[in-house]
Enzyme design. Structure first.
Site, PDB file in Angstrom:
ATOM      1  N   GLU A  22       0.840  -1.216   0.000  1.00 48.99           N
ATOM      2  CA  GLU A  22       0.000   0.000   0.000  1.00 48.99           C
ATOM      3  C   GLU A  22       0.875   1.268   0.000  1.00 48.99           C
ATOM      4  O   GLU A  22       0.584   2.243   0.690  1.00 48.99           O
ATOM      5  CB  GLU A  22      -0.987  -0.019   1.173  1.00 48.99           C
ATOM      6  CG  GLU A  22      -2.004  -1.152   1.022  1.00 48.99           C
ATOM      7  CD  GLU A  22      -3.194  -1.066   1.959  1.00 48.99           C
ATOM      8  OE1 GLU A  22      -3.566   0.046   2.344  1.00 48.99           O
ATOM      9  OE2 GLU A  22      -3.754  -2.119   2.267  1.00 48.99           O
TER      10      GLU A  22
HETATM   11  C1  LIG Z   1       2.656  -9.850   0.461  1.00 49.50           C
HETATM   12  C2  LIG Z   1       2.356  -8.793  -0.555  1.00 49.50           C
HETATM   13  C3  LIG Z   1       1.043  -8.481  -0.869  1.00 49.50           C
HETATM   14  C4  LIG Z   1       0.754  -7.519  -1.839  1.00 49.50           C
HETATM   15  N1  LIG Z   1      -0.556  -7.270  -2.175  1.00 49.50           N
HETATM   16  C5  LIG Z   1      -0.817  -6.467  -3.246  1.00 49.50           C
HETATM   17  C6  LIG Z   1      -2.154  -6.328  -3.741  1.00 49.50           C
HETATM   18  O1  LIG Z   1      -3.101  -6.903  -3.194  1.00 49.50           O
HETATM   19  N2  LIG Z   1      -2.352  -5.556  -4.843  1.00 49.50           N
HETATM   20  C7  LIG Z   1      -1.336  -4.903  -5.470  1.00 49.50           C
HETATM   21  O2  LIG Z   1      -1.585  -4.239  -6.476  1.00 49.50           O
HETATM   22  N3  LIG Z   1      -0.053  -4.990  -5.010  1.00 49.50           N
HETATM   23  C8  LIG Z   1       0.219  -5.772  -3.923  1.00 49.50           C
HETATM   24  N4  LIG Z   1       1.516  -5.908  -3.477  1.00 49.50           N
HETATM   25  C9  LIG Z   1       2.577  -5.162  -4.122  1.00 49.50           C
HETATM   26  C10 LIG Z   1       3.097  -4.013  -3.280  1.00 49.50           C
HETATM   27  O3  LIG Z   1       2.155  -2.984  -3.235  1.00 49.50           O
HETATM   28  C11 LIG Z   1       4.450  -3.578  -3.873  1.00 49.50           C
HETATM   29  O4  LIG Z   1       5.379  -4.580  -3.488  1.00 49.50           O
HETATM   30  C12 LIG Z   1       4.885  -2.203  -3.409  1.00 49.50           C
HETATM   31  O5  LIG Z   1       4.082  -1.214  -3.982  1.00 49.50           O
HETATM   32  C13 LIG Z   1       6.349  -1.894  -3.754  1.00 49.50           C
HETATM   33  O6  LIG Z   1       6.629  -2.168  -5.083  1.00 49.50           O
HETATM   34  P1  LIG Z   1       7.884  -3.102  -5.460  1.00 49.50           P
HETATM   35  O7  LIG Z   1       7.801  -4.298  -4.579  1.00 49.50           O
HETATM   36  O8  LIG Z   1       7.900  -3.302  -6.906  1.00 49.50           O
HETATM   37  O9  LIG Z   1       9.142  -2.286  -4.980  1.00 49.50           O
HETATM   38  P2  LIG Z   1       9.944  -1.184  -5.849  1.00 49.50           P
HETATM   39  O10 LIG Z   1       9.009  -0.162  -6.348  1.00 49.50           O
HETATM   40  O11 LIG Z   1      10.827  -1.886  -6.807  1.00 49.50           O
HETATM   41  O12 LIG Z   1      10.832  -0.522  -4.708  1.00 49.50           O
HETATM   42  C14 LIG Z   1      12.037  -1.131  -4.206  1.00 49.50           C
HETATM   43  C15 LIG Z   1      12.654  -0.186  -3.191  1.00 49.50           C
HETATM   44  O13 LIG Z   1      13.018   1.035  -3.834  1.00 49.50           O
HETATM   45  C16 LIG Z   1      12.372   2.122  -3.196  1.00 49.50           C
HETATM   46  N5  LIG Z   1      12.017   3.117  -4.222  1.00 49.50           N
HETATM   47  C17 LIG Z   1      11.303   2.916  -5.348  1.00 49.50           C
HETATM   48  N6  LIG Z   1      11.171   4.059  -6.027  1.00 49.50           N
HETATM   49  C18 LIG Z   1      11.808   5.006  -5.324  1.00 49.50           C
HETATM   50  C19 LIG Z   1      12.020   6.401  -5.480  1.00 49.50           C
HETATM   51  N7  LIG Z   1      11.494   7.089  -6.500  1.00 49.50           N
HETATM   52  N8  LIG Z   1      12.739   7.053  -4.564  1.00 49.50           N
HETATM   53  C20 LIG Z   1      13.251   6.407  -3.498  1.00 49.50           C
HETATM   54  N9  LIG Z   1      13.066   5.103  -3.274  1.00 49.50           N
HETATM   55  C21 LIG Z   1      12.364   4.397  -4.178  1.00 49.50           C
HETATM   56  C22 LIG Z   1      11.168   1.534  -2.474  1.00 49.50           C
HETATM   57  O14 LIG Z   1      10.769   2.310  -1.377  1.00 49.50           O
HETATM   58  C23 LIG Z   1      11.709   0.182  -2.049  1.00 49.50           C
HETATM   59  O15 LIG Z   1      12.433   0.309  -0.874  1.00 49.50           O
HETATM   60  C24 LIG Z   1       1.806  -6.843  -2.478  1.00 49.50           C
HETATM   61  C25 LIG Z   1       3.134  -7.129  -2.148  1.00 49.50           C
HETATM   62  C26 LIG Z   1       3.417  -8.098  -1.211  1.00 49.50           C
HETATM   63  C27 LIG Z   1       4.852  -8.415  -0.900  1.00 49.50           C
END
Ligand SMILES: Cc1cc2nc3c(=O)[nH]c(=O)nc-3n(C[C@H](O)[C@H](O)[C@H](O)COP(=O)(O)OP(=O)(O)OC[C@H]3O[C@@H](n4cnc5c(N)ncnc54)[C@H](O)[C@@H]3O)c2cc1C
Length: 578
Positions: free
Chosen positions: A390
């Protein structure tokens, strides 16, 4: 009175204005709501209380048995936020958040399963659905015949949600949907999906939200993910292959789906916050019991200062999170619409407080805490996700800070070209700016500000209110300096933004606690409010130090030069100091 469509306590605070009418009195449940909540809590206790062994087994197995999901449905847990007219309980935001809190006292996976359905899975339908769509789906969502999921994330689009690649192409009365969504909670068994897809192939953006049901040909989900925590909750990919979605299933306006997604996530954060608070309360109970029962050096470990202080800090963290979450949820129920900053703060604060609490509870339990037989290690694993989903807390901190300086950027958009240099040379150009700049200028000049004061806080809390006013003024000045220093490039000044956000988070928590204690003093008198007052005193003292440090970091955020150290790591892709 503030305009409920536009007023935001925190955005005003960054201008040095304390819009106290928004947060005072503190929102408390009505007698009738208390009764409903007590009845729900009793049902949950009877149903989930004796299941600790099952929860442990399902954590190991990595899923709930379908019969247990059936029990949740029978208990009405999928109808919490569905209006009564459509067969649900029709709970308001605050009451719903308190129910998620109760669920989280028993098991994180249960709270996430119910939360993903109510907080985000069907929230788009509640916020943007037409009467016809609501009538078509809400009664079945209320019973759990349809369990809902929220499908935004993709392999290439996590934090950068606007970068999604799932497409929807118009074909007659239908849209043809193609793409894959990743890590979707409830993905394995949900029947109702809120799906975001690009409806224009040009560039980024132009996203539309759709309601997709599992009975449509081409919808499938992958296997359960093997996760660190909330293991029994279902997390899968959801794939759409030439799915023919009727145009009547478009949620909101075509092309406005990004706004739909953000509104859903904003609204969902009080559910997550409630879950975090429930998790903390449970851990405090476990840890305090353990501390009283475990003896070392001939006495209960509860008698040692270190342990007592840890428990006090856990309680203080919980009180702060509870105050913020309940305030935000209460403001939603009062009809305030501009709560994006406040709800982001509640998510960051509650998820981090839960993480610290889970860590310290395990520490108090010592080696026993590390064993799977006791609930601490599961609680620690379960709580970790809250800082990621979220909206990651890093992204939310940037959002919180940038929203604070957004107003001036907005104003600049309307300025004639010749004045656009103002941000490049803000000091010289400041006088040219409008009302906004004048308000900031008077702040900088230290002029007395009528709106920078509390007048409604209970008399005995005058000292605390005054301390808050001073810190609010310092926050506004720091926001001003941030903007002057970085101009248009403020978006790239992530460390300074993060520092500003940290101060904002503490100040909002302080405001929430001040409001809660003030309302308690007014309603029940000073003596009855003494335990709450002790929380205010402790939080004020700790927050003052943190805020001072954070605001100093706004001006010098890269203390000691860690950025360069990070660059060196990236250059070599290893630890280069051996
Ligand atoms: C158990 C679980 C349940 C989930 N449930 C849902 C769901 O029901 N529906 C759904 O749509 N999604 C869901 N998700 C996805 C979740 O919302 C994403 O994992 C989350 O939004 C982060 O995206 P990412 O994992 O691709 O991380 P990334 O976006 O790749 O980020 C990796 C790291 O880089 C940092 N970062 C990224 N961009 C920047 C920036 N511009 N500046 C500084 N730091 C940055 C982030 O803070 C993080 O620390 C779920 C994930 C998990 C693990």
């Amino acid at each position: 009175m503030p305009d409920k469509k536009t007023a935001s306590f925190m955005r005003s605070l960054c201008l040095g204005e304390i819009e106290e009418e928004i947060i005072l009195p503190f929102p408390e449940p009505t007698a009738q709501e208390r009764e409903t909540l007590a009845a729900i809590a009793a049902t949950l206790k009877a149903m989930l209380g004796p299941r600790e062994k099952d929860f442990r087994a399902w954590d190991v197995a990595g899923e709930f048995p379908p019969s247990f999901i059936g029990e949740l449905k029978d208990a009405g847990l999928f109808g919490l936020v569905v209006p009564e007219g459509h067969g649900g309980l029709g709970l308001g935001t605050a009451a719903y958040s308190r129910v998620v809190q109760e669920l989280a006292r028993y098991d994180g996976s249960v709270a996430v399963t119910v939360g993903a359905h109510s907080s985000i899975g069907m929230r788009g339908l509640l916020l943007f659905g037409t009467d016809e769509q609501r009538a078509r789906f809400l009664p079945r969502l209320a019973t759990g015949e349809l369990v809902a999921a929220f499908c935004l994330t993709e392999p290439g689009a996590g934090s950068d949600a606007a970068g999604i690649r799932t497409t929807a192409v118009r074909d007659g009365d239908d849209w043809i949907l193609n793409g894959e969504k990743l890590w979707i909670t409830n993905g394995g068994f949900a029947e109702f999906f809120t799906v975001f897809a690009k409806t224009s192939l040009e560039g980024r953006g132009h996203i539309t939200a759709f309601i997709v049901t599992r009975d449509l040909k081409g919808v499938s989900s992958g296997p359960h993910e093997d996760k660190m925590g909330i293991r029994a909750s279902s997390t899968t990919t959801v794939t759409f292959e030439d799915v023919r979605v009727p145009a009547t299933n478009v949620l909101g306006e075509v092309g406005k789906g990004f706004k739909v997604a953000m509104k859903i996530l904003n609204a969902g954060r009080t559910g997550l916050g409630g879950g975090s608070v429930g998790g903390m309360k449970r851990l405090i109970e476990f840890a305090s019991r353990h501390a009283r029962e475990r003896s070392q050096f001939g006495r209960p470990i509860a008698s040692f200062e270190t342990i007592r202080q840890k428990l006090g800090q856990m309680a203080l963290d919980c009180y702060a999170a509870e105050s913020v979450v309940n305030l935000v949820a209460g403001l939603v129920d009062r009809g305030y619409e501009e709560l994006a900053v406040e709800s982001a703060i509640s998510k960051v604060l509650a998820s981090e407080a839960l993480w610290r609490t889970a860590d310290e509870a395990l520490q108090i339990a010592g080696g026993a805490g590390y064993m799977r037989e006791l609930p601490y290690e599961r609680a620690l694993r379960d709580s970790r996700i809250n800082r990621i989903f979220e909206g990651t807390n890093e992204i939310l901190r940037l959002f919180i800070a940038l929203a604070a300086v957004n107003d001036v950027v907005d104003e600049l958009k309307d300025l004639p070209h010749s004045m656009k240099g103002v941000l490049a040379d803000p000091v010289k150009g400041f006088g040219l700016l409008s009302d906004y700049a004048k308000r900031r200028a008077s702040l900088a000049a230290g002029l007395p500000r009528e709106k920078g004061r509390f007048t409604l806080v209970a008399g005995p809390l005058a000292e605390e209110a005054k301390a808050f006013e001073q810190q609010a003024r310092e926050l506004a000045l720091a926001a001003d300096r941030l903007l002057r220093r970085h101009g248009k490039k403020v978006v790239e000044a992530q460390l300074a933004c993060r520092a500003l956000a940290d101060a904002m988070i503490d100040l909002f928590a302080l405001a929430a606690i001040l409001s809660r204690v003030s309302t308690r003093v007014e309603d029940h008198g000073e003596a009855a409010a003494a335990p709450d007052r002790a929380m205010l005193t402790a939080f004020t003292a700790q927050a003052r130090r943190r805020i001072r440090r954070a605001l100093a970091s706004v001006d010098a955020p890269d203390e000691g030069g860690t950025l360069a150290l990070g660059d060196r790591v990236l250059e070599t892709a290893r630890y280069a100091w051996e």
